[in-house]
Design an enzyme around this catalytic site. Structure first.
Site, short mmCIF file in Angstrom:
data_model
loop_
_atom_site.label_atom_id
_atom_site.label_comp_id
_atom_site.label_asym_id
_atom_site.label_seq_id
_atom_site.Cartn_x
_atom_site.Cartn_y
_atom_site.Cartn_z
N GLY A 239 0.76 -1.23 0.00
CA GLY A 239 0.00 0.00 0.00
C GLY A 239 0.79 1.28 0.00
O GLY A 239 0.21 2.36 -0.19
N GLU A 273 4.16 -6.69 2.06
CA GLU A 273 3.65 -7.12 0.74
C GLU A 273 3.55 -5.95 -0.22
O GLU A 273 2.47 -5.62 -0.69
CB GLU A 273 2.25 -7.71 0.89
CG GLU A 273 2.12 -8.89 1.80
CD GLU A 273 0.64 -9.18 2.13
OE1 GLU A 273 -0.23 -8.32 1.85
OE2 GLU A 273 0.38 -10.25 2.65
N GLY A 275 3.52 -3.93 -3.62
CA GLY A 275 3.32 -4.18 -5.04
C GLY A 275 3.73 -2.94 -5.81
O GLY A 275 4.84 -2.83 -6.34
N ARG A 312 -5.88 2.70 -15.88
CA ARG A 312 -5.94 3.47 -14.63
C ARG A 312 -6.58 4.86 -14.80
O ARG A 312 -7.40 5.24 -13.96
CB ARG A 312 -4.54 3.58 -14.00
CG ARG A 312 -3.94 2.21 -13.64
CD ARG A 312 -2.63 2.32 -12.87
NE ARG A 312 -2.85 2.91 -11.56
CZ ARG A 312 -2.61 4.18 -11.29
NH1 ARG A 312 -2.06 4.98 -12.18
NH2 ARG A 312 -2.87 4.65 -10.09
N TYR A 316 -9.79 4.96 -12.42
CA TYR A 316 -9.82 5.80 -11.22
C TYR A 316 -9.14 7.16 -11.38
O TYR A 316 -8.44 7.63 -10.49
CB TYR A 316 -9.31 5.09 -9.95
CG TYR A 316 -8.54 3.80 -10.05
CD1 TYR A 316 -9.14 2.60 -9.68
CD2 TYR A 316 -7.21 3.78 -10.44
CE1 TYR A 316 -8.44 1.42 -9.72
CE2 TYR A 316 -6.50 2.59 -10.49
CZ TYR A 316 -7.13 1.40 -10.12
OH TYR A 316 -6.43 0.24 -10.16
N CYS A 344 -13.40 3.30 -29.05
CA CYS A 344 -14.67 4.01 -29.23
C CYS A 344 -15.40 4.23 -27.92
O CYS A 344 -16.50 3.71 -27.70
CB CYS A 344 -15.55 3.22 -30.19
SG CYS A 344 -14.68 2.81 -31.69
N GLU A 345 -14.79 4.94 -27.00
CA GLU A 345 -15.42 5.34 -25.74
C GLU A 345 -14.80 6.67 -25.33
O GLU A 345 -13.59 6.83 -25.41
CB GLU A 345 -15.10 4.33 -24.61
CG GLU A 345 -15.50 2.93 -24.94
CD GLU A 345 -16.09 2.19 -23.75
OE1 GLU A 345 -16.33 2.84 -22.71
OE2 GLU A 345 -16.29 0.99 -23.88
N TYR A 373 -0.02 -2.14 -12.10
CA TYR A 373 -1.43 -2.11 -12.49
C TYR A 373 -1.60 -1.54 -13.91
O TYR A 373 -2.56 -0.83 -14.19
CB TYR A 373 -2.27 -1.34 -11.45
CG TYR A 373 -2.06 -1.91 -10.05
CD1 TYR A 373 -2.58 -3.16 -9.72
CD2 TYR A 373 -1.30 -1.23 -9.10
CE1 TYR A 373 -2.36 -3.70 -8.46
CE2 TYR A 373 -1.08 -1.78 -7.83
CZ TYR A 373 -1.61 -3.01 -7.52
OH TYR A 373 -1.38 -3.56 -6.28
C1 LIG Z 1 -2.89 -5.48 -3.63
C2 LIG Z 1 -2.36 -6.03 -2.38
C3 LIG Z 1 -1.08 -5.68 -1.96
C4 LIG Z 1 -0.21 -4.71 -2.70
O1 LIG Z 1 -0.69 -3.41 -2.67
P1 LIG Z 1 0.18 -2.20 -3.27
O2 LIG Z 1 -0.63 -1.01 -3.04
O3 LIG Z 1 0.36 -2.49 -4.73
O4 LIG Z 1 1.47 -2.18 -2.55
C5 LIG Z 1 -0.61 -6.24 -0.79
N1 LIG Z 1 -1.37 -7.11 -0.07
C6 LIG Z 1 -2.60 -7.49 -0.47
C7 LIG Z 1 -3.37 -8.44 0.35
C8 LIG Z 1 -3.13 -6.96 -1.63
O5 LIG Z 1 -4.37 -7.31 -2.00
#
Ligand SMILES: *Cc1c(COP(=O)(O)O)cnc(C)c1O
Length: 419
Positions: A239, A273, A275, A312, A316, A344-345, A373
């Site tokens: 996150g 975690e 991403g 994206r 959003y 076409c949108e 993403y």
């Molecule tokens: C999507 C997700 C992440 C990664 O989130 P980021 O914002 O990309 O860092 C980590 N843990 C879980 C459970 C997720 O669903």
């Protein structure tokens, strides 16, 4: 310094000219920098070096096998949300004992596949899922190591569509019921609660919501230990936001210090975690201007990438920096463009009234911060082939997913013999 910079008037990724890649691969294409992936991963590992912590890369941000392998070689584990991603993680060199399986709707088949692969931890998000897992684990004669994903009811202060930690969101078990649900889990055959998981959303640019969530997790940990559960690990989600425009996400050092201040004396191993923060600013999407069209009130740059390639902005309202691949001459005045794709949108719009140096037909442009993403959310809407992906390493580049031909796309479909 960014790995994407002008050299001799042309935007480069590390030492590779984007004009050269465009000539060889065609446009549009995604491109990722190995140096950026490595430096982002090493920044996490370095910031948490003094703590008992590991990084499980959230594959859903970008699950190309070459990206996974780049990170797994550095020691990354994986956070997966489907059996498909689990297989990717394994194929990308992440050992089963470093894979965490998350997701709000895992089926019995998914759970069986995860247990058969022997993955490290299953993050359970509901009581029905717990019961299903107990049945599946018992039938296989194994004990499933689990965390519950706890919903701490904290406002992540991010876009509503990527906010996951409020009690009205579909994710996790309610914080107030957690104690009772852990008790229930401990009584079920085939289940071993070993961890608590939390993930409150994506693209967070402030430490406060993280802190609030982790404090709740720490408080729950004490209660669960009082109840006799042997909780050894805390799974603190992803996150952490990135800079798309002018956001100022927290420093990793500050994030790590905050985590330590809350969890340092709990005797738990920490799993992170991330991403987006590993891959987002390691990638770009390169596209060619098809036409510049002067409308009555607007000037449109119609590019050959579209919402199906990078969703994206339409999904959003996300902002992506856009820069020309040919370096603009000093002092040229910017002009406002609506940068749009050919789909076409009307939602197929990347930017509205964006000040850009003058663009002409056939110019190359790069959409920045597109490594997370981006390619993973692409579709073939309008029968547009999936955009190829390219990995750069120093002065080398390699196509890590080729562009399918339309003929290949058609060959994957079947017309019934009664038609
Ligand atoms: C999507 C997700 C992440 C990664 O989130 P980021 O914002 O990309 O860092 C980590 N843990 C879980 C459970 C997720 O669903």
């Amino acid at each position: 310094m960014s790995v994407f910079a002008y050299r001799n008037g042309v935007l480069h990724a590390e030492s590779v000219s984007l004009e050269d890649v465009a000539r060889e691969v065609g446009t549009p294409f995604y491109l990722y920098s190995t140096a950026a992936l490595e430096s982002h991963y090493n920044a996490y590992a370095g910031a948490f070096a003094g703590q008992d912590a590991g990084v499980c890369y959230a594959l859903k941000a970008n699950s190309n096998l070459a990206v996974i392998r780049t990170l797994s070689r550095l020691g990354a584990g994986g956070d997966v949300v489907s059996v498909g991603e689990m297989k990717r993680a394994l194929a990308g060199g992440i050992p089963a004992e470093r894979i965490v399986f998350s997701g709000v709707g895992k089926t019995r088949d998914d759970l069986r596949a995860a247990l058969e692969a022997g993955i490290h931890q299953i993050n359970v998000e509901s009581v029905p899922e717990l019961e299903a897992l107990s049945e599946v684990a018992t039938s296989l004669g194994v004990e499933a190591p689990i965390a519950f994903r706890v919903n701490p009811d904290v406002d992540a202060k991010t876009h509503a569509k990527i906010s996951t930690g409020k009690k009205e969101n579909k994710f996790g078990i309610d914080y107030d019921h957690a104690r009772e649900i852990y008790r229930r889990a401990a009584d079920l055959p085939g289940i071993k609660p070993v961890a608590i998981a939390v993930h409150i959303g994506s693209q967070l640019t402030d430490l406060a919501p993280f802190r609030a969530a982790y404090e709740r997790v720490a408080a729950l940990l004490h209660q669960l230990r009082e109840d006799g559960h042997d909780i050894q690990r805390l799974d603190l989600g992803g996150g952490l936001g990135i800079t798309y425009r002018n956001e100022a996400p927290p420093d990793l050092a500050d994030y790590a210090a905050m985590v330590r201040s809350i969890t340092g004396n709990l005797g738990c191993r920490i799993t992170l975690e991330p991403g987006r923060s590993l891959v987002g600013n390691a990638g770009i999407l390169v596209s060619r201007v098809i036409y510049v069209k002067q409308g009555l009130h607007r000037r449109f740059a119609i590019v050959d990438a579209a919402m199906n390639d990078l969703i994206r902005p339409s999904l959003y309202d996300a902002y992506h920096g856009i820069v020309p691949v040919a370096e603009p001459a000093d002092g040229v005045a910017a002009e406002p463009y609506d940068v749009v794709g050919p789909v076409c949108e009307s939602g197929d719009t990347f930017a509205v009234q964006r000040p850009l140096p003058p663009l002409a037909d056939d110019d190359l442009v790069a959409f920045l911060s597109a490594g997370a993403y981006g390619a993973v959310m692409a579709s073939t809407y309008n029968t547009r082939p999936l955009v190829p992906e390219v990995l750069v390493n120093g002065d080398r580049f390699s196509v890590i997913r080729p562009r399918p031909t339309v003929e290949e796309m058609l060959a994957a479909e079947r017309v019934p013999d009664w038609l």
